[in-house]
Design an enzyme around this catalytic site. Sequence first.
Site, PDB file in Angstrom:
ATOM      1  N   GLU A 390       1.001  -1.167  -0.039  1.00  0.00           N
ATOM      2  CA  GLU A 390      -0.097  -0.163   0.059  1.00  0.00           C
ATOM      3  C   GLU A 390       0.803   1.182   0.167  1.00  0.00           C
ATOM      4  O   GLU A 390       0.544   2.197  -0.656  1.00  0.00           O
ATOM      5  CB  GLU A 390      -0.967   0.006   1.256  1.00  0.00           C
ATOM      6  CG  GLU A 390      -2.043  -1.033   1.259  1.00  0.00           C
ATOM      7  CD  GLU A 390      -2.772  -1.433  -0.039  1.00  0.00           C
ATOM      8  OE1 GLU A 390      -3.062  -0.085  -0.754  1.00  0.00           O
ATOM      9  OE2 GLU A 390      -3.060  -2.521  -0.541  1.00  0.00           O
ATOM     10  N   GLU A 419      -0.363  -1.651 -10.432  1.00  0.00           N
ATOM     11  CA  GLU A 419      -0.055  -2.504  -9.404  1.00  0.00           C
ATOM     12  C   GLU A 419       1.532  -2.458  -9.381  1.00  0.00           C
ATOM     13  O   GLU A 419       2.255  -3.262  -8.890  1.00  0.00           O
ATOM     14  CB  GLU A 419      -0.715  -3.812  -9.295  1.00  0.00           C
ATOM     15  CG  GLU A 419      -2.100  -3.770  -8.933  1.00  0.00           C
ATOM     16  CD  GLU A 419      -2.414  -3.161  -7.600  1.00  0.00           C
ATOM     17  OE1 GLU A 419      -1.563  -3.310  -6.571  1.00  0.00           O
ATOM     18  OE2 GLU A 419      -3.667  -2.693  -7.512  1.00  0.00           O
ATOM     19  N   ILE A 522     -15.036  -9.581 -12.300  1.00  0.00           N
ATOM     20  CA  ILE A 522     -15.335  -9.472 -13.826  1.00  0.00           C
ATOM     21  C   ILE A 522     -16.600  -9.077 -14.220  1.00  0.00           C
ATOM     22  O   ILE A 522     -16.973  -8.614 -15.569  1.00  0.00           O
ATOM     23  CB  ILE A 522     -14.813 -10.719 -14.649  1.00  0.00           C
ATOM     24  CG1 ILE A 522     -15.489 -11.744 -14.509  1.00  0.00           C
ATOM     25  CG2 ILE A 522     -13.280 -10.884 -14.223  1.00  0.00           C
ATOM     26  CD1 ILE A 522     -15.204 -13.058 -15.427  1.00  0.00           C
ATOM     27  N   TYR A 527     -12.794  -5.224 -13.381  1.00  0.00           N
ATOM     28  CA  TYR A 527     -11.666  -6.007 -14.139  1.00  0.00           C
ATOM     29  C   TYR A 527     -12.411  -6.761 -15.137  1.00  0.00           C
ATOM     30  O   TYR A 527     -11.653  -7.863 -15.819  1.00  0.00           O
ATOM     31  CB  TYR A 527     -11.385  -7.332 -13.174  1.00  0.00           C
ATOM     32  CG  TYR A 527     -10.498  -6.739 -11.941  1.00  0.00           C
ATOM     33  CD1 TYR A 527      -9.073  -6.833 -12.125  1.00  0.00           C
ATOM     34  CD2 TYR A 527     -10.922  -6.230 -10.727  1.00  0.00           C
ATOM     35  CE1 TYR A 527      -8.182  -6.236 -11.144  1.00  0.00           C
ATOM     36  CE2 TYR A 527      -9.989  -5.737  -9.751  1.00  0.00           C
ATOM     37  CZ  TYR A 527      -8.441  -5.625 -10.001  1.00  0.00           C
ATOM     38  OH  TYR A 527      -7.909  -5.391  -9.108  1.00  0.00           O
TER      39      TYR A 527
HETATM   40 ZN   LIG Z   1      -2.553  -2.606  -4.739  1.00  0.00          ZN
END
Ligand SMILES: [Zn+2]
Length: 604
Positions: A390, A419, A522, A527
């Site tokens: 984080e 990410e 999804i 996503y």
């Molecule tokens: Zn993350």
Amino acid sequence: MANSNDLREAYKKTAPFEVEFTQRILQSEALYDAYSFLAKDEIREGLTEPQNRAVDITLKDMKLAGLGLKGEDKIRFNDIEAKLSILEDQFQNNLLDFSKQYSIVIKDRSRLDGVPGILLDEMAASALAVGEKDSWLVTLALSIYVPFLRHCKDRALREELFRAFTTRASKGDLDNSEIIKEILKLKTEKSKLLGYNTSAEVSMVKKTIGSVDAVNDLHTRLRRACYPAAMRDLVELKEFASKQGFEDEIRPWDLAFWMERHKDALFGVTDEELRPYFSLENVLIQLFKVANSLFGIDIKEVEHPEVEVWHPDVRFFNVFREGHLISSFYFDLFSRPETKRGGAWVYPVLLKSHVTGANPVININCNFPNPVDSTPSLLSLQEVQICFHEFGHALQHMLTTITNADVSGLNGVEFDAMEFASQFMEPFVTEPSIVQWTHYKTGESLPTATMEKLRNMKKHMSETLLLRDLLFLGAVDMELHHDYDAFSSETTPQDVFDKVAEDYPAVRFGEAKGFLCQFHHIFADIYTAGYYSYVYSLILSLDAHQAFQEVGMDNKQEIAMLGKRFADTVLALGGGKHPLEVFKLFRGREPRHDAFLEYFGLLQ
Ligand SMILES: [Zn+2]
């Protein structure tokens, strides 16, 4: 976050205005014309790269929000958007309601053999809360489900829980099957209105990877690389289990259990032994030390009376670079189930912007265990990694040099590269030259050999998990949003799931029909045709991390130079440059798969 009834009511009242306002901006012809003007070649020349990116991203967003559609098409588009938001909400609610309803009350303690004490206490407390004395309540909460499958010796109980969890909301009046079909149809129709063939093509408009073929290719190549190793591991696991007297086939509800036993036998390090080395105070000290040695920033806490917070436990820090204040962040560390949602997340309170002149202010939220009496908060290895993860997200906001808020920090970063910085931070947790873990009572250091074990432990059967949790589900996601004909009356989404499963025989989620009904990522989340992003980001993160391994983690000077380069590229440029260009600036070349394959033990 402090959730309360007042806050919920206020949110409910204002949320529709926010949606309408955002829609009005995204569908504003006047704004679209203005941005189109900025996109003209002769104007572009006078803009900076981040400004050009901001123009492009906004134009894409506006087109994907239906701008440019006229008459009937526009009405239908807005109608689809409204229907989708209701269906997605319904999908999530069914899932939540099913999970809330479901529980198993255990009266016979012997059925819970193997379950760790800390979990037993939690289950006993939950049972008491529903009026069941001397019992234990097994629920589908992730904090119960995951360790339960790993540790409970009662195989029938594991099977019952596995089947319930993987088929949530697939039966009765909470069944999501029809909702899935309807969502897929509407998304296809919406894509066609926007001028694309499938929702996967729409998804690619704002991704780094570029095309549906590139995603499919990634899945196929990694599946082939993983497959032999996963099969070898399964044979080894079966042999191990049979030595312990388990002669049956390893079924999906046995996998986590035997993996855990195998891991214990191989490494013999348990979470409970590690916790005393990860006191929260020491985790923060080490994290800030990493931030200092790699990125040259100093972090200083601001005491409470000087800054207002929403709970006394929330802490506030200022970030300095070369003596200048560049950013601040709130750190809301502890779990407060009654007013704070679970998980860990980061969001910017203030973005860096030349309009407001503001420095970024970030809010970092975790759910770490509270201190008990004289014992400080002690984290598990996974929680330490979450903390570093984080903080990686936060760093991208805090160290950004981009002053156009649309593309500063994580804003404007392509979804499949989001990410990158966060996953990059995780492996530092087990680098003895970078961090020092000491026992909170004895002051004794965690031995280097144990750190090495922890690194290897992460690789244990990792290709099996990669195959099951990421590649297989990623392939299902792409197949459903690109190849499947949602209007077909002959094949169902479940058929698609079964067909893809044939390529992944080691996986066998298929034993539980109805898995899709709880696959909210999804269908009811962000996503859609983007599940592969976990893998894609990790390829970037591990490749970048390998640059540090190449110079040697104990080579302080080189590490500091690399850290500075990482800060000046990945952390500084954020959405102001295409992620692959940013990557190349850091690494001096295109991303490669080698580090990823090595991490999962797949390089021969
Ligand atoms: Zn993350």
